[in-house]
Write a protein that holds these residues in place. Structure first.
Motif, PDB file in Angstrom:
ATOM      1  N   CYS A  57      37.615  -9.580 -30.159  1.00  0.00           N
ATOM      2  CA  CYS A  57      37.686  -9.932 -28.874  1.00  0.00           C
ATOM      3  C   CYS A  57      37.949  -9.530 -27.853  1.00  0.00           C
ATOM      4  N   LEU A  58      37.363  -7.908 -27.381  1.00  0.00           N
ATOM      5  CA  LEU A  58      36.256  -7.354 -26.327  1.00  0.00           C
ATOM      6  C   LEU A  58      35.010  -8.278 -26.032  1.00  0.00           C
ATOM      7  N   LEU A  59      34.503  -8.177 -27.985  1.00  0.00           N
ATOM      8  CA  LEU A  59      32.759  -9.442 -27.120  1.00  0.00           C
ATOM      9  C   LEU A  59      32.793 -10.452 -26.486  1.00  0.00           C
ATOM     10  N   CYS A  60      34.217 -11.116 -27.016  1.00  0.00           N
ATOM     11  CA  CYS A  60      34.388 -12.427 -26.673  1.00  0.00           C
ATOM     12  C   CYS A  60      34.515 -12.401 -24.969  1.00  0.00           C
ATOM     13  N   TYR A  61      35.176 -11.796 -24.872  1.00  0.00           N
ATOM     14  CA  TYR A  61      36.082 -11.278 -23.222  1.00  0.00           C
ATOM     15  C   TYR A  61      34.977 -11.049 -22.278  1.00  0.00           C
ATOM     16  N   ARG A  62      34.018 -10.169 -22.157  1.00  0.00           N
ATOM     17  CA  ARG A  62      32.250  -9.847 -22.310  1.00  0.00           C
ATOM     18  C   ARG A  62      31.872 -10.508 -22.020  1.00  0.00           C
ATOM     19  N   TRP A  63      31.784 -12.035 -23.270  1.00  0.00           N
ATOM     20  CA  TRP A  63      30.839 -12.912 -22.935  1.00  0.00           C
ATOM     21  C   TRP A  63      30.946 -13.872 -22.014  1.00  0.00           C
ATOM     22  N   LEU A  64      32.445 -14.303 -21.771  1.00  0.00           N
ATOM     23  CA  LEU A  64      33.195 -14.457 -20.714  1.00  0.00           C
ATOM     24  C   LEU A  64      32.791 -14.566 -19.196  1.00  0.00           C
ATOM     25  N   ASP A  65      32.067 -13.466 -20.202  1.00  0.00           N
ATOM     26  CA  ASP A  65      32.630 -12.594 -17.905  1.00  0.00           C
ATOM     27  C   ASP A  65      31.187 -12.714 -17.514  1.00  0.00           C
ATOM     28  N   ARG A  66      29.856 -12.835 -18.561  1.00  0.00           N
ATOM     29  CA  ARG A  66      28.620 -11.998 -18.221  1.00  0.00           C
ATOM     30  C   ARG A  66      27.934 -13.009 -16.667  1.00  0.00           C
ATOM     31  N   TRP A  67      28.285 -14.289 -16.791  1.00  0.00           N
ATOM     32  CA  TRP A  67      28.295 -14.860 -15.429  1.00  0.00           C
ATOM     33  C   TRP A  67      28.055 -13.408 -14.127  1.00  0.00           C
ATOM     34  N   MET A 292      14.941 -17.185 -10.258  1.00  0.00           N
ATOM     35  CA  MET A 292      15.446 -16.203 -10.806  1.00  0.00           C
ATOM     36  C   MET A 292      16.754 -16.871 -11.571  1.00  0.00           C
ATOM     37  N   ILE A 293      17.586 -16.695 -10.653  1.00  0.00           N
ATOM     38  CA  ILE A 293      19.086 -16.696 -10.980  1.00  0.00           C
ATOM     39  C   ILE A 293      19.804 -18.244 -10.804  1.00  0.00           C
ATOM     40  N   ALA A 302      14.361 -12.361 -16.706  1.00  0.00           N
ATOM     41  CA  ALA A 302      13.944 -10.966 -15.531  1.00  0.00           C
ATOM     42  C   ALA A 302      14.544  -9.538 -15.813  1.00  0.00           C
ATOM     43  N   LEU A 303      15.391  -9.414 -16.338  1.00  0.00           N
ATOM     44  CA  LEU A 303      16.313  -8.252 -17.084  1.00  0.00           C
ATOM     45  C   LEU A 303      14.998  -7.762 -17.841  1.00  0.00           C
ATOM     46  N   ALA A 304      14.869  -8.136 -19.129  1.00  0.00           N
ATOM     47  CA  ALA A 304      14.163  -7.910 -19.968  1.00  0.00           C
ATOM     48  C   ALA A 304      12.880  -7.704 -19.118  1.00  0.00           C
ATOM     49  N   GLU A 305      12.152  -8.058 -18.506  1.00  0.00           N
ATOM     50  CA  GLU A 305      10.993  -7.292 -17.753  1.00  0.00           C
ATOM     51  C   GLU A 305      11.073  -6.521 -17.086  1.00  0.00           C
ATOM     52  N   ALA A 312      16.492   2.739 -14.379  1.00  0.00           N
ATOM     53  CA  ALA A 312      17.107   2.694 -13.632  1.00  0.00           C
ATOM     54  C   ALA A 312      16.563   0.925 -12.876  1.00  0.00           C
ATOM     55  N   ALA A 313      15.249   1.280 -12.870  1.00  0.00           N
ATOM     56  CA  ALA A 313      15.044  -0.649 -12.984  1.00  0.00           C
ATOM     57  C   ALA A 313      15.961  -1.823 -13.156  1.00  0.00           C
ATOM     58  N   LYS A 314      15.679  -1.534 -14.686  1.00  0.00           N
ATOM     59  CA  LYS A 314      17.903  -2.809 -15.273  1.00  0.00           C
ATOM     60  C   LYS A 314      18.706  -2.547 -14.610  1.00  0.00           C
ATOM     61  N   ARG A 315      19.176  -1.365 -14.326  1.00  0.00           N
ATOM     62  CA  ARG A 315      20.333  -1.187 -13.320  1.00  0.00           C
ATOM     63  C   ARG A 315      20.010  -1.730 -12.185  1.00  0.00           C
ATOM     64  N   ASN A 316      19.379  -1.860 -11.036  1.00  0.00           N
ATOM     65  CA  ASN A 316      19.121  -2.612 -10.228  1.00  0.00           C
ATOM     66  C   ASN A 316      18.723  -3.673 -10.725  1.00  0.00           C
ATOM     67  N   GLN A 317      18.091  -4.002 -10.835  1.00  0.00           N
ATOM     68  CA  GLN A 317      17.966  -5.774 -11.455  1.00  0.00           C
ATOM     69  C   GLN A 317      19.447  -6.683 -11.949  1.00  0.00           C
ATOM     70  N   LYS A 318      20.391  -5.994 -12.275  1.00  0.00           N
ATOM     71  CA  LYS A 318      21.742  -6.178 -12.346  1.00  0.00           C
ATOM     72  C   LYS A 318      22.524  -5.921 -11.321  1.00  0.00           C
ATOM     73  N   ARG A 319      22.085  -5.169 -10.603  1.00  0.00           N
ATOM     74  CA  ARG A 319      22.848  -4.986  -9.344  1.00  0.00           C
ATOM     75  C   ARG A 319      22.567  -5.890  -8.400  1.00  0.00           C
ATOM     76  N   THR A 320      21.056  -6.486  -8.651  1.00  0.00           N
ATOM     77  CA  THR A 320      21.093  -7.193  -7.471  1.00  0.00           C
ATOM     78  C   THR A 320      21.529  -8.547  -7.767  1.00  0.00           C
ATOM     79  N   ILE A 321      21.642  -9.073  -9.097  1.00  0.00           N
ATOM     80  CA  ILE A 321      22.043 -10.469 -10.114  1.00  0.00           C
ATOM     81  C   ILE A 321      23.591 -10.304  -9.507  1.00  0.00           C
TER      82      ILE A 321
END
Length: 379
Positions: A57-67, A292-293, A302-305, A312-321
């Motif tokens: 159930c937690l995975l389902c809710y995290r999927w719902l919240d991924r945007w 991209m967004i 973009a996150l994979a790249e 740190a780079a991936k965290r920054n990208q997530k933060r921006t998105i």
């Protein structure tokens, strides 16, 4: 490559989430110890399907919240609040109200438990934390996460009380099978009511959502018994009656809820896309970032790249998105006449951070400066 940012948009909730989480964890451990002490073997066996159901159930809710992902600290706080404060409050109140077993199950428990689970909004929707509640999805998310914490601890208690293999199997079927989304589904009605109240006004809307939640909960708890009695079924027929109630009532409600949340996510996606050109014009994002967004596949790419250059780079990208998405949704609500001063303040805070970032994708600082463009007054 994304360089470490010199600043970030504030998404702190103060010390309250930390204090609630720590105290809640201690409370849950105490509850679990009491439950397990009575029948350790049954408790351990019941913990397996309960934990599996919680994870799914937690995975389902995290999927719902991924945007527009919610902060982990508030997610954990909501989960712990449901498994500690909501459980303790419900247990004490239900024990204090004199009523028959059926009345407690079908009337008292729904009223008390739905109130206890909805209390998570008193924590999430106050102070700086209320800036996180920018969409219907956010409300549904926190309600569901809190309800999952409540259901997990409640399931452990029911499993520990099972006195035979048949009872245990029935618990697995009912508690982690048919009813796996029960508590989150009921509390979703309250969340929708609170969202309507916060965006359109009218406290009666929150009350109506709460009443619907209580009715759904009460029908699930008491409907099978009433149906079995009316049909003259024995105790074994209770399961048949439960299946009938589930198919006739809760399958349509569940499908309707999924349809509503899916449509809402699509509306949020379109709202963000509609704001991106304005954000480019206002200098908050670059055209490359907007492109991209706007495309979920390009987001993932973009996150994979960025992940190739370290966490740190991936965290920054997530933060921006996340910041762009949240700012766009906030501006969309403001333009529609929704929200209040807090939402405007959050929009301005995110806008300032986005505008001053040193690591914008596609930015070419060596080019001569272009003539300034006049951004929309909304930004």
């Amino acid at each position: 490559m994304q360089q470490p940012l010199t600043s970030k948009p504030v998404r702190r909730g103060g010390a309250v989430p930390i204090v609630i989480t720590v105290l809640g964890v201690v409370t849950i451990l105490f509850i679990v110890a009491l439950i397990g002490a009575g029948s350790p073997a049954t408790f351990i066996a019941g913990a397996i399907p309960s934990t599996a159901a919680l994870i799914v159930c937690l995975l389902c809710y995290r999927w719902l919240d991924r945007w527009e992902p919610e902060p982990i600290r508030l997610t954990v706080m909501a989960l712990i609040w449901g498994g500690s404060a909501a459980v303790i409050f419900s247990f004490l109140v239900e024990m204090a109200i004199p009523a028959s077993e059926f009345a407690t199950t079908a009337i008292v428990a729904p009223i008390v438990e739905e109130f206890a689970k909805a209390s998570v909004f008193v924590i999430v929707a106050t102070g700086i934390r209320k800036r996180e509640l920018t969409s219907l999805t956010d409300h549904i998310y926190y309600a569901g996460i809190c309800a999952l914490g409540f259901a997990f601890v409640e399931n452990l208690g029911y499993f520990a009380l099972s006195s035979s293999t048949g009872d245990f199997v029935a618990m697995v079927i009912v508690r982690t099978g048919f009813g796996v989304f029960g508590h989150p589904l009921y509390t979703t009605a309250t969340a929708v009511g609170i969202w309507a109240w916060r965006t359109k006004g009218g406290l009666w809307k929150a009350a109506a959502g709460y009443i619907v939640a209580c009715l759904l909960h009460g029908l699930w708890n008491g409907g099978p018994t009433l149906l079995a009695d009316s049909l003259g079924l024995d105790d074994a027929g209770q399961l048949t009656a439960m299946i009938l109630v589930y198919i006739v009532l809760f399958v349509p409600v569940f499908i309707g809820t999924i349809t509503m949340t899916t449509r809402n996510r699509r509306n949020e996606y379109e709202a963000v896309r509609s704001q991106l050109p304005l954000m480019v014009e206002a200098g908050l994002v670059t055209p490359i970032e907007a492109d991209m967004i706007a495309d979920p596949r390009k987001r993932r790419a973009a996150l994979a790249e960025s992940g190739k250059y370290g966490r740190a780079a991936k965290r920054n990208q997530k933060r921006t998105i996340t910041a762009v998405t949240e700012a766009a949704l906030a501006q969309h609500r403001i333009a529609a006449g929704e929200g209040g001063p807090e939402l405007v303040k959050r929009r301005d805070q995110l806008s300032e951070w986005l505008r001053s970032r040193p690591d914008k994708l596609g930015q070419r600082p060596l080019m001569p400066p272009l003539p300034p463009m006049q951004p929309p007054t909304a930004w």
